[in-house]
Design an enzyme around this catalytic site. Structure first.
Site, mmCIF file in Angstrom:
data_model
loop_
_atom_site.group_PDB
_atom_site.id
_atom_site.type_symbol
_atom_site.label_atom_id
_atom_site.label_comp_id
_atom_site.label_asym_id
_atom_site.label_seq_id
_atom_site.Cartn_x
_atom_site.Cartn_y
_atom_site.Cartn_z
ATOM 1 N N LYS A 199 -26.294 15.735 -15.650
ATOM 2 C CA LYS A 199 -25.407 15.815 -14.494
ATOM 3 C C LYS A 199 -24.398 14.680 -14.577
ATOM 4 O O LYS A 199 -24.764 13.505 -14.570
ATOM 5 C CB LYS A 199 -26.225 15.701 -13.208
ATOM 6 N N LYS A 252 -24.323 20.283 -15.562
ATOM 7 C CA LYS A 252 -23.473 20.337 -14.380
ATOM 8 C C LYS A 252 -22.411 19.263 -14.465
ATOM 9 O O LYS A 252 -22.748 18.119 -14.777
ATOM 10 C CB LYS A 252 -24.368 20.097 -13.163
ATOM 11 N N TYR A 317 -21.188 29.852 -6.901
ATOM 12 C CA TYR A 317 -20.776 30.323 -5.577
ATOM 13 C C TYR A 317 -20.115 31.699 -5.672
ATOM 14 O O TYR A 317 -19.815 32.307 -4.658
ATOM 15 C CB TYR A 317 -19.812 29.307 -4.936
#
Ligand code: PBG
Length: 328
Positions: A199, A252, A317
């Protein structure tokens, strides 16, 4: 050399059916995991648009149930929950409260949709008054080891509530081992850990900070999240998480780090997940709203790129939009 020696790539592109026949990758409903933001509120019908993420909302539990129900009807197979508590404190105690907003929402969703995979983001930052992912020292340093037990308690409370997967996103060292130990001791040996193994300290999380209300009140996350310049370091992070017991490795953000996804795919056998983060979503939505790009086409092209890079799972999303499109 005659023209016959040329690579005749176009033969296999002559029709939609021909292209389909030789297609290497596919985006399937079960590849997509949808993030939701659930708010602890007395207003049962609370549903607040997130301005920087067109189409996304902060939802009450009741509204979450409704929205998830619609997505499940379209073929959604998994989601991941982020919670926004009514009260925050320096220890983030609502993150590991058995009646916390995430725990209650997991119970509600598993009851309503037993076949849906419900993952929980395991972190403190939405629950701490200072917005950091761990405990702070008096001088404002994010403390690693004292945070581990709280993360493990957070994961345990989420699994007790029925979470199918826990996903630690805090980037403290050793948290996968701490969580695995705690889950195993409590008998939850079959609950996988999807580690945000790689991340980066990314500006692409900008819109999420509005959505999850987790901006650090001071400083930034660069002392625990990774430097965007580093790829080899990603392999070290992934290796450590695998050794500690991670079942799924996540990278990510997504699109700006496709090279890292590919590296993980080539170096590890574990499933790799890509998180197409808030800023990636917002850029595409904003351009589409301005009529600058075909939003649906760019969405699908971005999703297939994760599959091509080697990810088997995509947190995005766009999940609901993609399902709508895939269902024709
Ligand atoms: C926090 C967390 C963040 C995201 C997922 N979990 C934000 C951060 O690290 O500041 C970002 C997701 C997104 O931008 O969509 N633990």
């Amino acid at each position: 050399m005659s023209f016959l020696d040329f690579h005749r790539g176009r033969r296999l592109r002559t029709s939609a059916s021909m292209r389909e026949l030789v297609r290497e990758n596919e985006v399937r409903p079960q590849d997509l995991m949808m993030p939701y933001f659930v708010v602890e509120t007395d207003d049962k019908d609370f549903r607040k648009p997130i301005g920087s993420m067109p189409g996304q909302h902060q939802l009450s539990m009741k509204q979450l149930k409704k929205r998830v129900g619609e997505a499940v009807a379209m073929g959604m197979k998994s989601c991941i929950l982020f919670g926004i508590p009514a009260e925050k404190d320096p220890e983030g105690s609502q993150a590991y409260a058995d009646e916390g907003i995430v725990q209650e929402s997991i119970r509600m969703l598993k009851d309503a949709y037993p076949d849906l995979i419900v993952a929980a983001d395991t972190c403190l930052c939405e629950f701490t008054s200072h917005g950091h992912c761990g405990l702070l020292s008096p001088s404002g340093e994010v403390l690693n080891d004292p945070t581990l037990d709280l993360l493990a308690q957070t994961a345990l409370s989420q699994v007790r509530a029925g979470a199918d997967i826990v996903a630690p996103s805090d980037m403290m060292d050793g948290r996968v081992a701490a969580i695995r130990d705690t889950l195993d001791e409590a008998g939850f040996v079959n609950t996988p850990i999807m580690s945000y193994a790689v991340k980066y300290a990314s500006a692409f999380y900008g819109p999420f900070r509005e959505a999850a209300e987790n901006s650090p009140t001071s400083g930034d996350r660069k002392s625990y999240q990774m430097d965007p310049a580093n790829r080899r370091e990603a392999l070290r992070e992934a290796e450590a998480d695998i050794a500690e017991g991670a079942d799924i490795l996540m990278v990510k953000p997504g699109l700006p780090y496709l090279d890292v996804i590919r590296s993980l795919r080539e170096n590890f056998d574990a499933p790799v997940a890509a998180y197409q983060v808030s800023g990636e979503y917002s850029m595409i939505k904003a351009a589409a709203q301005n009529g600058w790009m075909d939003g649906d086409a760019v969405m699908m092209e971005s999703l297939i790129s994760f599959k091509r890079a080697g990810a088997e799972l995509i947190l995005t999303y766009f999940t609901e939009d993609a399902l709508r499109l895939l269902n024709g």
